[in-house]
Design an enzyme around this catalytic site. Structure first.
Site, short mmCIF file in Angstrom:
data_model
loop_
_atom_site.label_atom_id
_atom_site.label_comp_id
_atom_site.label_asym_id
_atom_site.label_seq_id
_atom_site.Cartn_x
_atom_site.Cartn_y
_atom_site.Cartn_z
N GLU A 212 0.63 -1.05 0.13
CA GLU A 212 0.03 -0.10 0.08
C GLU A 212 0.93 1.14 0.08
O GLU A 212 1.50 1.61 1.24
CB GLU A 212 -0.88 0.14 1.10
CG GLU A 212 -1.66 -1.22 1.24
CD GLU A 212 -3.05 -1.04 0.40
OE1 GLU A 212 -3.24 -0.17 -0.36
OE2 GLU A 212 -3.79 -2.17 -0.03
N CYS A 246 -2.36 9.71 2.47
CA CYS A 246 -1.99 9.15 1.40
C CYS A 246 -2.84 9.31 0.11
O CYS A 246 -2.38 9.36 -0.93
CB CYS A 246 -1.75 7.42 1.42
SG CYS A 246 -3.02 6.68 2.06
P1 NAD Z 1 8.35 4.73 4.72
O1 NAD Z 1 8.26 3.95 3.67
O2 NAD Z 1 9.37 5.62 5.14
O3 NAD Z 1 8.02 3.92 6.15
C1 NAD Z 1 7.18 2.68 6.34
C2 NAD Z 1 7.62 1.79 7.26
O4 NAD Z 1 8.75 0.94 6.60
C3 NAD Z 1 7.91 2.19 8.59
O5 NAD Z 1 7.56 1.17 9.54
C4 NAD Z 1 9.50 2.17 8.60
O6 NAD Z 1 10.05 1.78 9.73
C5 NAD Z 1 9.87 1.15 7.53
N1 NAD Z 1 11.06 1.42 6.70
C6 NAD Z 1 11.60 2.48 6.52
N2 NAD Z 1 12.86 2.43 5.98
C7 NAD Z 1 12.97 1.30 5.66
C8 NAD Z 1 13.79 0.34 5.06
N3 NAD Z 1 14.91 0.99 4.39
N4 NAD Z 1 13.91 -0.82 5.34
C9 NAD Z 1 13.02 -1.62 5.78
N5 NAD Z 1 11.99 -0.99 6.52
C10 NAD Z 1 11.99 0.33 6.23
O7 NAD Z 1 6.94 5.57 4.73
P2 NAD Z 1 6.42 6.71 5.60
O8 NAD Z 1 7.33 8.02 5.64
O9 NAD Z 1 6.15 6.11 6.97
O10 NAD Z 1 5.03 6.94 5.21
C11 NAD Z 1 4.65 7.73 4.13
C12 NAD Z 1 4.57 6.84 2.99
O11 NAD Z 1 3.49 6.08 3.16
C13 NAD Z 1 3.93 7.83 1.79
O12 NAD Z 1 4.33 7.55 0.61
C14 NAD Z 1 2.31 7.85 1.86
O13 NAD Z 1 1.56 8.04 0.66
C15 NAD Z 1 2.46 6.39 2.03
N6 NAD Z 1 1.18 5.79 2.68
C16 NAD Z 1 0.46 5.03 1.87
C17 NAD Z 1 -0.75 4.48 2.48
C18 NAD Z 1 -1.83 3.63 1.56
O14 NAD Z 1 -2.67 3.09 2.31
N7 NAD Z 1 -1.58 3.40 0.39
C19 NAD Z 1 -1.25 5.04 3.76
C20 NAD Z 1 -0.25 5.89 4.46
C21 NAD Z 1 0.70 6.18 3.95
#
Ligand code: NAD
Length: 461
Positions: A212, A246
């Site tokens: 997602e 998002c």
């Molecule tokens: P992110 O991808 O930075 O982090 C998401 C998760 O991944 C966190 O739990 C984090 O600890 C983990 N993570 C981060 N970097 C990692 C790595 N290198 N290796 C392994 N795990 C890692 O995203 P964010 O900043 O938390 O959220 C923002 C993004 O999420 C935006 O792009 C937003 O649009 C998207 N989002 C999508 C939805 C949806 O339902 N489609 C909902 C909310 C947010």
């Protein structure tokens, strides 16, 4: 936790799953009741955590996270018996007597990784689907919404057997260790760049993934749109939760003849919603952290603020802002904004909208505001997006009847309501064929069956 602790955790959940304990409807219902109870009993504590992390007001805390999760569990409870019932399909006549069933079988031990902007919705929403489907789950909330992650870690052991549901706190190192384990499904919410890391890790074990992800959601405002209502709905979708949504409208593409009027309506709506000084409004949130604040302040330079534009680093405050005179190649048009800034650009035809959408990564949401239905239909018929909304935006994840999720760069797989149940199950085709009848004509040597064989071939599925 060390790597061996993670292995032990997964092994313990797998043993529990393989014992069959999670399969009966009664067990699943008890877990769904527990999700409901967790969010009902601890409502105030969970709202406080959202205030600490995001300065989220109670109304919006309920809408997107706290009451939301309780309701998602209630919805699953109400429909679980129907979802679990095997679906019967017609049996080809040559195989009679017998019957065909599609069972929805649990997948096993699942990992749910969440983002920080809707910290409970994005971990416990998928958890409802995982439990309804008869799986176990390890939740890894985002470390960035730290108060919410701590609340989840403190409360989950009170409501769930750790062999069924566990919270692991942590950031990149912990998530990397978790991704090294063998799962039966990984459900990830976050950015497309981390989505690719998750997908690669899953590929090592051929583990299925639901991703997602995010992106830039184009929001089209046609000349025929009801501008006052359009401005209210776009302002709601863009500025709720400080724009950390998002599905928020990322940028507006408006027909030139109504652009000025639309921008004027936006300014009036923002004043109506948040008063003359939104920093004082109890309903307006804050940017999650300094890193995102600095990123967003830089993006303010991508155009001229028709309204808003103020910021206060000490308070992580960025005013609800509408930007005009934004170049197509300005920095704000190169990345998902994920904050309270709305660039408004002009576009003059349905063809130009289609070209805009199709020449960029597929968005999570596409929004069209138009009273002329044919405009919306033409745009939807010629473009791709995870989901789409006509004359509204951002709110569609609140409808459990709708499949929710991206396509292409915005993700893969759908969830919410029945769609979540499907995402966390294997559609297991089961053919029951009676041994009471077993005509020779099915078997070699075929030549001896003559015309009978020709008829059977025609009747075969
Ligand atoms: P992110 O991808 O930075 O982090 C998401 C998760 O991944 C966190 O739990 C984090 O600890 C983990 N993570 C981060 N970097 C990692 C790595 N290198 N290796 C392994 N795990 C890692 O995203 P964010 O900043 O938390 O959220 C923002 C993004 O999420 C935006 O792009 C937003 O649009 C998207 N989002 C999508 C939805 C949806 O339902 N489609 C909902 C909310 C947010």
């Amino acid at each position: 936790m060390s790597n061996s602790d993670y292995s032990a955790l997964v092994a313990s959940q797998r043993e529990f799953f393989l014992s069959g304990a999670t399969r009966p409807a009664a067990w699943r219902k008890a877990q769904l009741e527990a999700v409901n109870a967790l969010f009902t009993d601890n409502h105030d504590e969970l709202c406080d955590a959202l205030w600490k992390d995001l300065r989220r007001n109670v109304n919006d805390a309920d809408l997107m996270d706290v009451a939301y999760c309780a309701k998602e569990a209630e919805y699953a409870l109400k429909h679980l018996n129907t979802w679990m019932k095997p679906v019967r399909e017609p049996m080809p006549v040559v195989f009679e007597p017998g019957h065909i069933l599609v069972h929805r079988d649990p997948l096993g031990v699942t990992l749910i990784i969440g983002a920080w902007n809707e910290p409970f919705m994005l971990t416990f929403g998928p958890l409802v689907a995982a439990l309804a489907a008869g799986n176990t789950a390890v939740l890894k909330p985002s470390e960035i919404s730290a108060a919410c992650a701590a609340a989840a870690a403190r409360l989950v052991p009170k409501y769930f057997d750790p062999r069924a549901v566990v919270v692991v706190e942590g950031g990149v190192p912990e998530t990397t260790e978790l991704l090294a384990q063998e799962w039966d499904l990984i459900f990830f919410t976050g950015s497309p760049s981390v989505g690719k890391i998750v997908h690669q890790a899953a590929a090592r074990n051929l583990t299925p993934c639901v991703l997602e992800l995010g992106g830039k959601n184009p929001t089209i405002v046609h000349s025929s749109a009801n501008l006052k209502v359009t401005a209210r709905r776009i302002a709601f979708g863009r500025f709720i939760n400080s724009g950390h949504i998002c599905t928020a409208p990322d940028h507006v593409l408006v027909w030139p003849d109504v652009k000025d009027a639309f921008v004027q309506h936006m300014a009036e709506t923002i004043r109506e919603f948040y008063g003359d000084d939104p920093q004082q409004s109890p309903d307006y949130g804050r940017v999650i952290n300094r890193r995102n604040f600095d990123r967003l302040v830089t993006l303010l330079d991508s155009g001229k603020a028709a309204t808003g534009g103020q910021s206060d680093a000490a308070d992580l405050y960025i005013a609800p802002t509408v930007l005009v005179d934004v170049a197509v190649d300005a920095p704000i048009m190169q990345e998902e904004i994920f904050g309270p800034i709305l660039p408004v650009l002009e576009i003059a035809s349905v063809e130009a909208v289609v070209e805009w959408v199709n020449s960029r990564p597929s968005p999570l949401g596409l929004y069209v505001f138009a009273e002329d239905n044919a405009v919306a239909e033409r745009i939807l018929a010629a473009t791709r997006s995870g989901d789409a909304v006509v004359n509204d935006c951002a709110i569609h994840p609140l409808f459990p009847e709708l499949p929710f999720g991206g396509v292409g760069n915005s993700g893969m797989g759908k969830y919410h309501g029945h769609w979540g149940f499907e995402a966390f199950t294997n559609a297991r085709g089961v053919l029951h064929h009676s041994a009471r009848v077993d005509p020779d004509v099915r078997y070699p040597p075929y030549a001896k069956h003559g015309i009978q064989r020709v008829i059977v071939n025609k009747l075969m599925p």
